[in-house]
Design a protein around this motif. Structure first.
Motif, PDB file in Angstrom:
ATOM      1  N   ARG A   1      56.088  61.531  43.218  1.00 57.29           N
ATOM      2  CA  ARG A   1      56.169  62.066  44.581  1.00 57.29           C
ATOM      3  C   ARG A   1      54.846  62.746  44.898  1.00 57.29           C
ATOM      4  O   ARG A   1      54.392  63.623  44.151  1.00 57.29           O
ATOM      5  N   GLU A   2      54.220  62.328  46.004  1.00 60.46           N
ATOM      6  CA  GLU A   2      52.933  62.900  46.401  1.00 60.46           C
ATOM      7  C   GLU A   2      53.060  63.522  47.785  1.00 60.46           C
ATOM      8  O   GLU A   2      53.498  62.874  48.727  1.00 60.46           O
ATOM      9  N   THR A   3      52.665  64.782  47.874  1.00 59.68           N
ATOM     10  CA  THR A   3      52.653  65.493  49.143  1.00 59.68           C
ATOM     11  C   THR A   3      51.201  65.702  49.544  1.00 59.68           C
ATOM     12  O   THR A   3      50.410  66.245  48.762  1.00 59.68           O
TER      13      THR A   3
ATOM     14  N   ARG B   1      34.604  63.112  51.713  1.00 67.50           N
ATOM     15  CA  ARG B   1      34.166  62.416  50.500  1.00 67.50           C
ATOM     16  C   ARG B   1      35.249  61.546  49.871  1.00 67.50           C
ATOM     17  O   ARG B   1      35.099  61.075  48.752  1.00 67.50           O
ATOM     18  N   VAL B   2      36.367  61.335  50.554  1.00 68.88           N
ATOM     19  CA  VAL B   2      37.450  60.579  49.939  1.00 68.88           C
ATOM     20  C   VAL B   2      38.221  59.796  50.989  1.00 68.88           C
ATOM     21  O   VAL B   2      38.327  60.194  52.143  1.00 68.88           O
ATOM     22  N   ASP B   3      38.710  58.633  50.578  1.00 64.56           N
ATOM     23  CA  ASP B   3      39.725  57.895  51.317  1.00 64.56           C
ATOM     24  C   ASP B   3      40.950  57.817  50.413  1.00 64.56           C
ATOM     25  O   ASP B   3      40.825  57.518  49.220  1.00 64.56           O
ATOM     26  N   ALA B   4      42.119  58.103  50.956  1.00 61.05           N
ATOM     27  CA  ALA B   4      43.361  57.995  50.189  1.00 61.05           C
ATOM     28  C   ALA B   4      44.135  56.794  50.712  1.00 61.05           C
ATOM     29  O   ALA B   4      44.335  56.642  51.920  1.00 61.05           O
ATOM     30  N   VAL B   5      44.540  55.913  49.800  1.00 56.67           N
ATOM     31  CA  VAL B   5      45.221  54.677  50.169  1.00 56.67           C
ATOM     32  C   VAL B   5      46.618  54.674  49.555  1.00 56.67           C
ATOM     33  O   VAL B   5      46.774  54.853  48.344  1.00 56.67           O
ATOM     34  N   PHE B   6      47.629  54.486  50.390  1.00 58.42           N
ATOM     35  CA  PHE B   6      49.010  54.436  49.925  1.00 58.42           C
ATOM     36  C   PHE B   6      49.603  53.096  50.350  1.00 58.42           C
ATOM     37  O   PHE B   6      49.535  52.726  51.522  1.00 58.42           O
TER      38      PHE B   6
ATOM     39  N   VAL C   1      53.806  64.954  41.701  1.00 60.65           N
ATOM     40  CA  VAL C   1      54.814  65.306  40.704  1.00 60.65           C
ATOM     41  C   VAL C   1      55.414  64.015  40.155  1.00 60.65           C
ATOM     42  O   VAL C   1      55.963  63.201  40.906  1.00 60.65           O
ATOM     43  N   ALA C   2      55.299  63.813  38.842  1.00 63.88           N
ATOM     44  CA  ALA C   2      55.819  62.613  38.181  1.00 63.88           C
ATOM     45  C   ALA C   2      57.069  62.975  37.380  1.00 63.88           C
ATOM     46  O   ALA C   2      57.074  63.977  36.643  1.00 63.88           O
ATOM     47  N   THR C   3      58.115  62.173  37.520  1.00 66.31           N
ATOM     48  CA  THR C   3      59.361  62.417  36.806  1.00 66.31           C
ATOM     49  C   THR C   3      59.771  61.188  36.008  1.00 66.31           C
ATOM     50  O   THR C   3      59.404  60.058  36.338  1.00 66.31           O
TER      51      THR C   3
ATOM     52  N   GLY D   1      50.363  56.635  44.465  1.00 67.42           N
ATOM     53  CA  GLY D   1      51.361  55.915  43.677  1.00 67.42           C
ATOM     54  C   GLY D   1      50.890  55.660  42.267  1.00 67.42           C
ATOM     55  O   GLY D   1      51.572  55.964  41.301  1.00 67.42           O
ATOM     56  N   TRP D   2      49.673  55.108  42.137  1.00 69.99           N
ATOM     57  CA  TRP D   2      49.101  54.914  40.813  1.00 69.99           C
ATOM     58  C   TRP D   2      48.637  56.248  40.240  1.00 69.99           C
ATOM     59  O   TRP D   2      48.571  56.426  39.038  1.00 69.99           O
ATOM     60  N   GLY D   3      48.326  57.169  41.140  1.00 73.06           N
ATOM     61  CA  GLY D   3      47.862  58.465  40.680  1.00 73.06           C
ATOM     62  C   GLY D   3      46.526  58.378  39.971  1.00 73.06           C
ATOM     63  O   GLY D   3      46.366  58.869  38.855  1.00 73.06           O
ATOM     64  N   THR D   4      45.556  57.761  40.592  1.00 73.78           N
ATOM     65  CA  THR D   4      44.252  57.610  39.935  1.00 73.78           C
ATOM     66  C   THR D   4      43.165  57.392  40.966  1.00 73.78           C
ATOM     67  O   THR D   4      43.447  57.037  42.110  1.00 73.78           O
ATOM     68  N   LEU D   5      41.936  57.619  40.568  1.00 76.35           N
ATOM     69  CA  LEU D   5      40.822  57.097  41.338  1.00 76.35           C
ATOM     70  C   LEU D   5      40.825  55.590  41.134  1.00 76.35           C
ATOM     71  O   LEU D   5      41.246  55.091  40.092  1.00 76.35           O
ATOM     72  N   ASP D   6      40.379  54.838  42.127  1.00 74.20           N
ATOM     73  CA  ASP D   6      40.441  53.390  41.972  1.00 74.20           C
ATOM     74  C   ASP D   6      39.541  52.946  40.813  1.00 74.20           C
ATOM     75  O   ASP D   6      38.557  53.613  40.477  1.00 74.20           O
TER      76      ASP D   6
END
Length: 246
Positions: free
Chosen positions: A179-181, A229-234, A209-211, A83-88
């Protein structure tokens, strides 16, 4: 006779794994040369490399081209905030994590044409970003924006927008929608090479994809992280009817 090689391969992998997990071979330590190990275990270099490949797929051993095989240091996971589209912010700010950025201009075709909903040949800016902790890659991002939307001086290394790129974040003003897939899959050969992982390893792939408010695609990002090597948080925020709060 054909069953002997796989068995020997796993025997060697088991022995090296035990030495690594018990600390006899330390994190970051270089293993003896492949020819030296082959002689030690009395096998061919083909069998020895097959055994090392088992440990490479498990993430215990890392092969660095021109240098040899090393025991991989325990890697701190990074966090991708959906959603933020970033590393924390904490991850992105840590000195131990650095991001290298390469930028170029290109023309849209094929997949990029579809992703950004632009005509063939439309000028785009591409940022290729690789995050590292020490010598170990943590993530790969390719971020695309239409050339006419690129902030002034964005191709300059000193431009303010570079800070956003280094966090894998969106470059422009906050978009109206993102929108993140997300999917897990094997890496492509190029991704495996950039991230120094085996072809059988799993990666977390995020297409972002950002609109804007008119529905125009203002940015598209293709992000790839090794799965270990990653955790993804939504986070989902539920809209509250103001009338119900009275």
């Amino acid at each position: 006779m054909t069953g002997a090689v796989p068995s020997r391969r796993h025997d060697i992998a088991d022995d090296l794994r035990q030495q690594i997990t018990t600390g006899r071979i330390k994190p970051g330590e270089r293993l003896p040369s492949e020819s030296g190990l082959a002689g030690q275990y009395k096998v061919s270099t083909v069998t020895l490399r097959s055994a090392l490949a088992v440990l490479q797929r498990e993430g215990l051993v890392e092969k660095i081209h021109g240098k040899g095989n090393f025991v991989r240091r325990p890697l701190r996971k990074i966090m991708y905030v959906g959603g933020w589209g970033t590393l924390d912010p904490w991850t992105a700010a840590e000195a131990a994590l650095r991001v290298t950025v390469r930028s170029t201009t290109l023309q849209a075709n094929g997949h990029l044409m579809t992703l950004l909903k632009v005509p063939i040949g439309s000028p785009l800016v591409e940022f290729t970003c690789i995050s590292h902790e020490g010598d170990s890659p943590h993530g790969l991002a390719r971020i695309y924006i239409p050339r006419d939307l690129a902030p002034a001086g964005v191709l300059d290394d000193a431009a303010p927008g570079r800070d956003a790129v280094r966090r894998f974040a969106t470059l422009g003003p906050p978009p109206a929608a993102v929108r993140e897939t997300v999917c897990a899959r094997p890496p492509t050969p190029d991704e495996a090479s950039c991230l120094r992982i085996g072809s059988a390893a799993a990666v977390l792939a995020i297409t972002r994809v950002a609109t804007d408010s008119t529905g125009r695609v203002v940015e598209a990002g293709l992000l790839v992280f090794p799965g270990d090597r990653v955790d993804a948080v939504f986070t989902t925020h539920q809209a509250i009817d103001e009338g119900q709060t009275q």
